[in-house]
Design a protein around this motif. Structure first.
Motif, PDB file in Angstrom:
ATOM      1  N   ALA A 166       0.834  -1.194   0.000  1.00 15.43           N
ATOM      2  CA  ALA A 166       0.000   0.000   0.000  1.00 15.43           C
ATOM      3  C   ALA A 166       0.866   1.239   0.000  1.00 15.43           C
ATOM      4  N   GLU A 167       0.254   2.368  -0.382  1.00 18.11           N
ATOM      5  CA  GLU A 167       0.864   3.679  -0.210  1.00 18.11           C
ATOM      6  C   GLU A 167       0.369   4.242   1.119  1.00 18.11           C
ATOM      7  N   VAL A 168       1.278   4.746   1.940  1.00 17.96           N
ATOM      8  CA  VAL A 168       0.905   5.223   3.262  1.00 17.96           C
ATOM      9  C   VAL A 168       1.548   6.578   3.541  1.00 17.96           C
ATOM     10  N   GLN A 169       1.024   7.244   4.560  1.00 19.92           N
ATOM     11  CA  GLN A 169       1.606   8.482   5.082  1.00 19.92           C
ATOM     12  C   GLN A 169       1.727   8.349   6.591  1.00 19.92           C
ATOM     13  N   VAL A 170       2.726   8.997   7.178  1.00 22.93           N
ATOM     14  CA  VAL A 170       2.844   9.062   8.632  1.00 22.93           C
ATOM     15  C   VAL A 170       2.001  10.218   9.130  1.00 22.93           C
ATOM     16  N   VAL A 171       1.113   9.940  10.072  1.00 21.37           N
ATOM     17  CA  VAL A 171       0.239  10.988  10.601  1.00 21.37           C
ATOM     18  C   VAL A 171       0.115  10.829  12.104  1.00 21.37           C
ATOM     19  N   ASP A 172      -0.169  11.952  12.778  1.00 22.01           N
ATOM     20  CA  ASP A 172      -0.519  11.892  14.190  1.00 22.01           C
ATOM     21  C   ASP A 172      -2.028  12.001  14.318  1.00 22.01           C
ATOM     22  N   ALA A 173      -2.516  12.122  15.532  1.00 19.73           N
ATOM     23  CA  ALA A 173      -3.960  12.129  15.748  1.00 19.73           C
ATOM     24  C   ALA A 173      -4.631  13.315  15.067  1.00 19.73           C
ATOM     25  N   THR A 174      -3.937  14.435  14.968  1.00 20.49           N
ATOM     26  CA  THR A 174      -4.538  15.628  14.376  1.00 20.49           C
ATOM     27  C   THR A 174      -4.652  15.527  12.859  1.00 20.49           C
ATOM     28  N   GLU A 175      -3.847  14.626  12.249  1.00 24.48           N
ATOM     29  CA  GLU A 175      -3.831  14.496  10.788  1.00 24.48           C
ATOM     30  C   GLU A 175      -4.469  13.198  10.317  1.00 24.48           C
ATOM     31  N   ALA A 176      -5.113  12.477  11.228  1.00 30.20           N
ATOM     32  CA  ALA A 176      -5.590  11.136  10.901  1.00 30.20           C
ATOM     33  C   ALA A 176      -6.547  11.112   9.724  1.00 30.20           C
ATOM     34  N   HIS A 177      -7.242  12.202   9.465  1.00 24.92           N
ATOM     35  CA  HIS A 177      -8.219  12.222   8.372  1.00 24.92           C
ATOM     36  C   HIS A 177      -7.656  12.849   7.099  1.00 24.92           C
ATOM     37  N   GLY A 178      -6.348  13.050   7.057  1.00 25.53           N
ATOM     38  CA  GLY A 178      -5.750  13.595   5.838  1.00 25.53           C
ATOM     39  C   GLY A 178      -4.348  14.100   6.085  1.00 25.53           C
ATOM     40  N   GLY A 179      -3.370  13.196   6.044  1.00 31.83           N
ATOM     41  CA  GLY A 179      -1.993  13.598   6.271  1.00 31.83           C
ATOM     42  C   GLY A 179      -1.445  14.443   5.143  1.00 31.83           C
ATOM     43  N   THR A 180      -0.438  15.233   5.457  1.00 30.51           N
ATOM     44  CA  THR A 180       0.138  16.141   4.464  1.00 30.51           C
ATOM     45  C   THR A 180       1.472  15.657   3.925  1.00 30.51           C
ATOM     46  N   GLY A 181       2.055  14.635   4.517  1.00 30.75           N
ATOM     47  CA  GLY A 181       3.346  14.146   4.054  1.00 30.75           C
ATOM     48  C   GLY A 181       3.230  13.398   2.739  1.00 30.75           C
ATOM     49  N   GLU A 182       4.357  13.233   2.081  1.00 26.82           N
ATOM     50  CA  GLU A 182       4.385  12.510   0.806  1.00 26.82           C
ATOM     51  C   GLU A 182       4.142  11.024   1.039  1.00 26.82           C
ATOM     52  N   PRO A 183       3.213  10.394   0.307  1.00 26.78           N
ATOM     53  CA  PRO A 183       2.992   8.956   0.467  1.00 26.78           C
ATOM     54  C   PRO A 183       4.216   8.154   0.051  1.00 26.78           C
ATOM     55  N   PHE A 184       4.372   6.996   0.638  1.00 26.01           N
ATOM     56  CA  PHE A 184       5.479   6.113   0.274  1.00 26.01           C
ATOM     57  C   PHE A 184       5.017   4.665   0.331  1.00 26.01           C
ATOM     58  N   PRO A 185       5.711   3.745  -0.349  1.00 25.06           N
ATOM     59  CA  PRO A 185       5.272   2.342  -0.424  1.00 25.06           C
ATOM     60  C   PRO A 185       5.615   1.576   0.842  1.00 25.06           C
ATOM     61  N   TRP A 186       4.734   0.692   1.225  1.00 22.60           N
ATOM     62  CA  TRP A 186       4.885  -0.111   2.434  1.00 22.60           C
ATOM     63  C   TRP A 186       4.243  -1.465   2.207  1.00 22.60           C
ATOM     64  N   ALA A 187       4.735  -2.481   2.882  1.00 25.80           N
ATOM     65  CA  ALA A 187       4.155  -3.821   2.782  1.00 25.80           C
ATOM     66  C   ALA A 187       3.875  -4.362   4.175  1.00 25.80           C
TER      67      ALA A 187
END
Length: 254
Positions: A166-187
């Motif tokens: 999947a493509e994911v972003q790192v987010v905290d509780a305040t960003e859980a509904h839409g993170g601003t960081g660049e997505p990256f691949p994860w398995a």
């Protein structure tokens, strides 16, 4: 070839991760594009090595490379035991914390040139780091090139049978509904999935076990005579990690 800065950028730019490591607590998540949140176990990573960790370290052979070392609990414990060990992480905050605890660490991606290539006795992929880069086969091939012939890989897997990219972003509780960081691949891999990838890549199964509600797999690399040529097209992945979903199931976004 991409520079180290470009390779590390998606994860290193995730400020919530650095903030959480420095504070020693979350909440922190990997957010998938479909809105599911994968909780990250920041408090456990920032604590001392627990019983399950110590069992893994007892199994390590020779020199140890901890890939995606995070805040350094394993590298520090190995250093305290007098073992030759190095942690690598693309996060500056993680490297700082590892050194502060007494471990050795470099800010580096696993897909970049590393010290001691082809001579490490053990490579660790703990805390879900088997998902680095979103391509398990490429990561296994890279680990084989880091290890000495017949070297040991110990990986932590999920306690369920899953094989997901999947493509994911790192987010905290305040960003859980839409993170601003660049997505990256994860398995995300369970033991059966990792075993399938490893078998196809020529690894020998050594052991698998459970401890502290977590699952682990030990694999032996190919001998020098059977080691395949390094792949050219997948030598650099867009990030060392997309790092660390917890061993539990994802939490659906509410």
């Amino acid at each position: 070839m991409r520079t180290r800065e470009a390779t590390a950028a998606p994860w290193a730019a995730a400020d919530p991760y650095a903030t959480a490591l420095r504070a020693g607590r979350g909440p922190l998540f990997l957010r998938r594009a479909d809105g599911w949140l994968l909780p990250l176990e920041v408090e456990r990573w920032c604590a001392r090595a627990d019983r399950a960790d110590l069992e893994v370290l007892d199994r390590c052979e020779g020199t140890v490379l901890d890939v995606g070392c995070g805040p350094g609990r394993l590298a520090a414990e190995l250093a305290a035991r007098g073992r030759t060990a190095l942690g690598i992480d693309v996060s500056e905050a993680a490297v700082e914390q590892t050194v502060r605890l007494g471990g050795r660490a470099l800010r580096r991606s696993v897909f970049e040139p590393l010290p001691g290539e082809g001579r490490w006795g053990t490579v660790l992929l703990m805390d879900g780091n088997v998902g680095i880069g979103g391509d398990p086969r490429a990561l296994l091939d890279r680990a084989a090139r880091l290890l000495s012939p017949g070297g040991l890989l110990i990986a932590e897997t999920l306690p369920v049978d899953v094989d997901e990219r999947a493509e994911v972003q790192v987010v905290d509780a305040t960003e859980a509904h839409g993170g601003t960081g660049e997505p990256f691949p994860w398995a995300r891999l369970g033991t059966p999935a990792l075993s399938r990838y490893a078998d196809r890549a020529g690894w020998a199964a050594v052991d698998q076990w459970a401890a502290g509600g977590r699952r682990f797999v030990a694999l032996r690399s190919r001998s020098a005579s059977s080691r395949a040529e390094a792949p050219k097209s997948t030598a650099v992945i867009s990030s060392q990690r997309a790092r660390k979903p917890s061993a539990g199931s994802p939490v659906a976004e509410r």
